[in-house]
Design a protein around this motif. Structure first.
Motif, mmCIF file in Angstrom:
data_model
loop_
_atom_site.group_PDB
_atom_site.id
_atom_site.type_symbol
_atom_site.label_atom_id
_atom_site.label_comp_id
_atom_site.label_asym_id
_atom_site.label_seq_id
_atom_site.Cartn_x
_atom_site.Cartn_y
_atom_site.Cartn_z
ATOM 1 N N ARG A 194 6.758 8.917 1.650
ATOM 2 C CA ARG A 194 5.441 8.798 2.307
ATOM 3 C C ARG A 194 4.541 7.860 1.504
ATOM 4 N NH1 ARG A 194 5.337 14.753 3.287
ATOM 5 N NH2 ARG A 194 3.721 14.803 1.716
ATOM 6 N N ARG A 195 4.572 7.972 0.175
ATOM 7 C CA ARG A 195 3.777 7.056 -0.663
ATOM 8 C C ARG A 195 4.228 5.607 -0.454
ATOM 9 N NH1 ARG A 195 3.908 11.358 -4.447
ATOM 10 N NH2 ARG A 195 1.807 12.104 -4.888
ATOM 11 N N ALA A 196 5.529 5.404 -0.318
ATOM 12 C CA ALA A 196 6.047 4.045 -0.110
ATOM 13 C C ALA A 196 5.524 3.468 1.205
ATOM 14 C CB ALA A 196 7.574 4.061 -0.116
ATOM 15 N N PHE A 197 5.452 4.283 2.257
ATOM 16 C CA PHE A 197 4.909 3.800 3.527
ATOM 17 C C PHE A 197 3.421 3.475 3.397
ATOM 18 C CE2 PHE A 197 8.648 5.947 5.507
ATOM 19 C CZ PHE A 197 9.179 4.810 6.107
ATOM 20 N N ILE A 198 2.704 4.253 2.605
ATOM 21 C CA ILE A 198 1.280 3.975 2.382
ATOM 22 C C ILE A 198 1.111 2.668 1.621
ATOM 23 C CG2 ILE A 198 -0.813 4.770 1.199
ATOM 24 C CD1 ILE A 198 0.169 7.666 1.835
ATOM 25 N N VAL A 199 1.939 2.443 0.599
ATOM 26 C CA VAL A 199 1.872 1.196 -0.169
ATOM 27 C C VAL A 199 2.192 0.009 0.733
ATOM 28 C CG1 VAL A 199 2.973 -0.114 -2.025
ATOM 29 C CG2 VAL A 199 2.292 2.260 -2.406
ATOM 30 N N ARG A 200 3.208 0.143 1.590
ATOM 31 C CA ARG A 200 3.531 -0.943 2.519
ATOM 32 C C ARG A 200 2.379 -1.208 3.481
ATOM 33 N NH1 ARG A 200 8.885 0.236 5.430
ATOM 34 N NH2 ARG A 200 8.353 -1.728 6.434
ATOM 35 N N ALA A 201 1.725 -0.136 3.931
ATOM 36 C CA ALA A 201 0.579 -0.302 4.828
ATOM 37 C C ALA A 201 -0.573 -0.993 4.109
ATOM 38 C CB ALA A 201 0.130 1.061 5.361
ATOM 39 N N LEU A 202 -0.830 -0.604 2.869
ATOM 40 C CA LEU A 202 -1.887 -1.252 2.081
ATOM 41 C C LEU A 202 -1.559 -2.725 1.842
ATOM 42 C CD1 LEU A 202 -2.590 1.577 -0.503
ATOM 43 C CD2 LEU A 202 -4.217 0.704 1.185
ATOM 44 N N ASP A 203 -0.301 -3.015 1.557
ATOM 45 C CA ASP A 203 0.121 -4.402 1.367
ATOM 46 C C ASP A 203 -0.098 -5.213 2.636
ATOM 47 O OD1 ASP A 203 0.884 -3.824 -1.218
ATOM 48 O OD2 ASP A 203 3.042 -3.734 -0.771
ATOM 49 N N TYR A 204 0.227 -4.623 3.779
ATOM 50 C CA TYR A 204 0.053 -5.321 5.056
ATOM 51 C C TYR A 204 -1.429 -5.604 5.319
ATOM 52 C CZ TYR A 204 0.492 -6.617 9.932
ATOM 53 O OH TYR A 204 0.441 -7.303 11.114
ATOM 54 N N VAL A 205 -2.282 -4.616 5.072
ATOM 55 C CA VAL A 205 -3.725 -4.809 5.267
ATOM 56 C C VAL A 205 -4.240 -5.909 4.353
ATOM 57 C CG1 VAL A 205 -5.985 -3.720 4.937
ATOM 58 C CG2 VAL A 205 -4.184 -2.494 6.157
ATOM 59 N N GLU A 206 -3.833 -5.877 3.102
ATOM 60 C CA GLU A 206 -4.285 -6.894 2.139
ATOM 61 C C GLU A 206 -3.792 -8.284 2.522
ATOM 62 O OE1 GLU A 206 -6.263 -8.596 -0.895
ATOM 63 O OE2 GLU A 206 -6.428 -6.501 -0.326
ATOM 64 N N ALA A 207 -2.561 -8.378 2.980
ATOM 65 C CA ALA A 207 -1.982 -9.679 3.305
ATOM 66 C C ALA A 207 -2.522 -10.258 4.609
ATOM 67 C CB ALA A 207 -0.461 -9.567 3.391
ATOM 68 N N ASN A 208 -2.883 -9.410 5.554
ATOM 69 C CA ASN A 208 -3.230 -9.907 6.880
ATOM 70 C C ASN A 208 -4.709 -9.810 7.254
ATOM 71 O OD1 ASN A 208 -0.547 -10.584 8.250
ATOM 72 N ND2 ASN A 208 -0.175 -8.616 7.276
ATOM 73 N N TYR A 209 -5.474 -9.005 6.555
ATOM 74 C CA TYR A 209 -6.869 -8.814 6.960
ATOM 75 C C TYR A 209 -7.882 -9.174 5.880
ATOM 76 C CZ TYR A 209 -4.535 -6.240 10.651
ATOM 77 O OH TYR A 209 -3.714 -5.878 11.687
ATOM 78 N N ALA A 210 -7.435 -9.553 4.687
ATOM 79 C CA ALA A 210 -8.360 -9.918 3.615
ATOM 80 C C ALA A 210 -9.011 -11.256 3.950
ATOM 81 C CB ALA A 210 -7.615 -10.001 2.296
ATOM 82 N N PRO A 211 -10.201 -11.519 3.486
ATOM 83 C CA PRO A 211 -11.030 -10.701 2.623
ATOM 84 C C PRO A 211 -11.804 -9.653 3.418
ATOM 85 C CG PRO A 211 -12.123 -12.788 3.022
ATOM 86 C CD PRO A 211 -10.801 -12.842 3.739
ATOM 87 N N LEU A 212 -12.000 -8.510 2.778
ATOM 88 C CA LEU A 212 -12.757 -7.420 3.386
ATOM 89 C C LEU A 212 -14.119 -7.327 2.710
ATOM 90 C CD1 LEU A 212 -9.955 -4.708 3.560
ATOM 91 C CD2 LEU A 212 -10.730 -6.209 5.393
ATOM 92 N N ILE A 213 -15.053 -6.727 3.414
ATOM 93 C CA ILE A 213 -16.398 -6.569 2.863
ATOM 94 C C ILE A 213 -16.348 -5.656 1.640
ATOM 95 C CG2 ILE A 213 -17.571 -6.967 5.060
ATOM 96 C CD1 ILE A 213 -17.924 -3.910 5.276
ATOM 97 N N GLU A 214 -17.358 -5.761 0.802
ATOM 98 C CA GLU A 214 -17.422 -4.926 -0.386
ATOM 99 C C GLU A 214 -17.562 -3.463 0.039
ATOM 100 O OE1 GLU A 214 -20.255 -4.368 -4.280
ATOM 101 O OE2 GLU A 214 -20.152 -6.342 -3.334
ATOM 102 N N GLY A 215 -16.783 -2.608 -0.571
ATOM 103 C CA GLY A 215 -16.822 -1.181 -0.239
ATOM 104 C C GLY A 215 -16.032 -0.811 1.000
ATOM 105 N N ALA A 216 -15.208 -1.717 1.490
ATOM 106 C CA ALA A 216 -14.431 -1.455 2.704
ATOM 107 C C ALA A 216 -13.483 -0.278 2.515
ATOM 108 C CB ALA A 216 -13.652 -2.699 3.115
ATOM 109 N N GLU A 217 -12.943 -0.136 1.304
ATOM 110 C CA GLU A 217 -11.972 0.927 1.043
ATOM 111 C C GLU A 217 -12.590 2.314 1.147
ATOM 112 O OE1 GLU A 217 -10.351 -0.082 -2.732
ATOM 113 O OE2 GLU A 217 -9.146 -1.715 -1.928
#
Length: 133
Positions: free
Chosen positions: A29-52
């Motif tokens: 489950r952690r691995a799927f979360i890391v992959r999801a975070l990687d996808y968000v970072e790779a495809n939707y960055a830059p994000l506003i400050e405090g987005a997380e």
């Protein structure tokens, strides 16, 4: 990690997503979360400050992690080729193009994360030309 396993577990438990709870291995489950975070970072960055810290961010990562579990090969979108034929003045024209709506494999995640993206700056446009009579 910006989003924890406990947060994602709670998110899915509150919504009755039993598929997520069926993944018994915490490491998986952690691995799927890391992959999801990687996808968000790779495809939707830059994000506003405090987005997380925004609920939308957690929702998008949790839903994306579940989607990656359900279909692990959806990271690359399958492009749909459309073709159009026209006939004008006895000449036939055939055009092939990619359907833009099919290029996003996770449109729900894109919709959730869009308000958290840094707005693109648009430079003023300048055009040159001359008028000929």
């Amino acid at each position: 990690m910006a989003v924890t396993l406990e947060q994602v577990d709670t998110f899915h438990a509150e919504r009755g997503n039993s598929e997520w709870a069926a993944i018994e291995d915490d490491a998986q489950r952690r691995a799927f979360i890391v992959r999801a975070l990687d996808y968000v970072e790779a495809n939707y960055a830059p994000l506003i400050e405090g987005a997380e810290a925004q609920p939308r961010y957690l929702m998008s990562v949790a839903l994306l992690a579940l989607r990656l579990f359900q279909s692990p090969n959806t990271e690359t979108a399958q492009q749909t080729v459309k073709s159009e034929k026209k006939e004008m003045r006895g000449m036939q024209k055939e055009v092939e193009y990619f359907e833009p709506t099919s290029l996003d494999p996770f449109p729900g995640v894109t919709k959730l994360i869009a308000p958290l993206q840094v707005p693109a700056s648009v430079a003023p446009s300048v055009s040159f030309g001359k008028l000929v009579r």
